[in-house]
Scaffold this active site. Structure first.
Site, PDB file in Angstrom:
ATOM      1  N   HIS A  65       0.829  -1.204   0.000  1.00  0.00           N
ATOM      2  CA  HIS A  65       0.000   0.000   0.000  1.00  0.00           C
ATOM      3  C   HIS A  65       0.864   1.255   0.000  1.00  0.00           C
ATOM      4  O   HIS A  65       1.919   1.286   0.638  1.00  0.00           O
ATOM      5  CB  HIS A  65      -0.960  -0.004   1.199  1.00  0.00           C
ATOM      6  CG  HIS A  65      -2.145  -0.869   0.951  1.00  0.00           C
ATOM      7  ND1 HIS A  65      -2.066  -2.231   0.988  1.00  0.00           N
ATOM      8  CD2 HIS A  65      -3.413  -0.554   0.604  1.00  0.00           C
ATOM      9  CE1 HIS A  65      -3.265  -2.728   0.688  1.00  0.00           C
ATOM     10  NE2 HIS A  65      -4.080  -1.738   0.448  1.00  0.00           N
ATOM     11  N   PRO A  66       0.382   2.273  -0.703  1.00  0.00           N
ATOM     12  CA  PRO A  66       1.166   3.512  -0.769  1.00  0.00           C
ATOM     13  C   PRO A  66       1.036   4.317   0.516  1.00  0.00           C
ATOM     14  O   PRO A  66       0.059   4.203   1.251  1.00  0.00           O
ATOM     15  CB  PRO A  66       0.517   4.274  -1.930  1.00  0.00           C
ATOM     16  CG  PRO A  66      -0.913   3.810  -1.897  1.00  0.00           C
ATOM     17  CD  PRO A  66      -0.841   2.351  -1.488  1.00  0.00           C
ATOM     18  N   SER A  82      -5.721   3.698  -6.024  1.00  0.00           N
ATOM     19  CA  SER A  82      -5.211   4.401  -4.840  1.00  0.00           C
ATOM     20  C   SER A  82      -5.192   5.907  -5.063  1.00  0.00           C
ATOM     21  O   SER A  82      -5.535   6.674  -4.166  1.00  0.00           O
ATOM     22  CB  SER A  82      -3.806   3.911  -4.483  1.00  0.00           C
ATOM     23  OG  SER A  82      -3.865   2.633  -3.906  1.00  0.00           O
ATOM     24  N   GLU A  85      -8.735   7.158  -4.798  1.00  0.00           N
ATOM     25  CA  GLU A  85      -9.207   7.098  -3.414  1.00  0.00           C
ATOM     26  C   GLU A  85      -8.605   8.231  -2.592  1.00  0.00           C
ATOM     27  O   GLU A  85      -9.312   8.884  -1.817  1.00  0.00           O
ATOM     28  CB  GLU A  85      -8.865   5.727  -2.811  1.00  0.00           C
ATOM     29  CG  GLU A  85      -9.693   4.610  -3.400  1.00  0.00           C
ATOM     30  CD  GLU A  85      -9.106   3.220  -3.223  1.00  0.00           C
ATOM     31  OE1 GLU A  85      -9.773   2.269  -3.637  1.00  0.00           O
ATOM     32  OE2 GLU A  85      -7.986   3.084  -2.685  1.00  0.00           O
ATOM     33  N   GLN A  86      -7.316   8.480  -2.760  1.00  0.00           N
ATOM     34  CA  GLN A  86      -6.681   9.568  -2.008  1.00  0.00           C
ATOM     35  C   GLN A  86      -7.247  10.913  -2.438  1.00  0.00           C
ATOM     36  O   GLN A  86      -7.476  11.788  -1.604  1.00  0.00           O
ATOM     37  CB  GLN A  86      -5.161   9.517  -2.176  1.00  0.00           C
ATOM     38  CG  GLN A  86      -4.552   8.327  -1.444  1.00  0.00           C
ATOM     39  CD  GLN A  86      -3.060   8.453  -1.252  1.00  0.00           C
ATOM     40  OE1 GLN A  86      -2.538   9.537  -1.020  1.00  0.00           O
ATOM     41  NE2 GLN A  86      -2.359   7.333  -1.320  1.00  0.00           N
ATOM     42  N   ILE A 118      -2.460   2.625   6.900  1.00  0.00           N
ATOM     43  CA  ILE A 118      -3.536   2.243   5.980  1.00  0.00           C
ATOM     44  C   ILE A 118      -4.874   2.539   6.630  1.00  0.00           C
ATOM     45  O   ILE A 118      -5.134   2.129   7.772  1.00  0.00           O
ATOM     46  CB  ILE A 118      -3.452   0.752   5.612  1.00  0.00           C
ATOM     47  CG1 ILE A 118      -2.110   0.460   4.934  1.00  0.00           C
ATOM     48  CG2 ILE A 118      -4.621   0.362   4.694  1.00  0.00           C
ATOM     49  CD1 ILE A 118      -1.833  -1.007   4.704  1.00  0.00           C
ATOM     50  N   VAL A 121      -9.660   5.496   2.951  1.00  0.00           N
ATOM     51  CA  VAL A 121      -9.825   6.940   2.804  1.00  0.00           C
ATOM     52  C   VAL A 121     -11.175   7.318   2.199  1.00  0.00           C
ATOM     53  O   VAL A 121     -11.662   8.423   2.438  1.00  0.00           O
ATOM     54  CB  VAL A 121      -8.672   7.594   2.005  1.00  0.00           C
ATOM     55  CG1 VAL A 121      -7.359   7.425   2.732  1.00  0.00           C
ATOM     56  CG2 VAL A 121      -8.591   7.067   0.590  1.00  0.00           C
TER      57      VAL A 121
END
Length: 171
Positions: A65-66, A82, A85-86, A118, A121
């Site tokens: 995960h970032p 991702s 989502e962010q 994590i 978000v």
């Protein structure tokens, strides 16, 4: 669910492999549990495969995960899911002060646990995410691994719904 249940293993992994960040092995293993009565049964099969994964596999998933709130374009491994989502939580539009706060908390979290923070978000906002990092810094490493996996399952459920919605739109 007919299209899902009729999918070959290769097609199933192609469709659902990205649900768990850089970890298509979960979808590959879950496919063997089909046919699925419904979305919940499919999601339960994926969660089951994650639950029975080795500790090394779980940690690899967590580490895949970032880090949250990186400057866009900095992380070449950031998936489109991702990034979206962010962005939905405003993490792509941080002020310099917010970025500094995120950077400081991310660094403290990584130093304590050795993994990225994590959180789902799409079910939060900037303030909720910051509070989450602050609160979870008090966890033990074991508690934090479990918290990360719970959040990953929340993320996967939303991503699964997205994929299934796209499938319904296809002819």
């Amino acid at each position: 669910m007919d299209r899902v249940n009729e999918a070959s293993t290769v097609r199933f992994v192609e469709l659902f492999g990205p649900i768990y960040e850089h970890s298509p092995w979960i979808a590959q293993r879950a496919h063997a549990h089909g046919p699925f009565a419904d979305v919940e049964a499919m999601l339960a099969a994926m969660r089951h495969e994650l639950d029975r994964a080795t500790d090394a596999e779980k940690m690899a998933l967590i580490r895949a995960h970032p880090e949250l709130a990186q400057r866009m374009g900095v992380d070449p491994t950031l998936t489109s899911a991702s990034a979206a989502e962010q962005a939905s939580a405003g993490l792509d539009r941080l002020t310099p002060d917010e970025f500094t706060t995120f950077r400081t908390l991310n660094d403290a979290y990584a130093a304590r646990f050795g993994i990225p923070f994590i959180i789902c978000v799409r079910r939060s906002d900037k303030e909720g995410i910051l509070n989450g990092i602050r609160n979870r810094l008090d966890n033990t490493p074991e508690e934090e691994q479990q918290a990360a996996l719970r959040e990953i399952n929340k993320i996967a459920a939303l991503r699964l719904a997205d994929v299934l919605a796209r499938l319904e739109q296809e002819p």
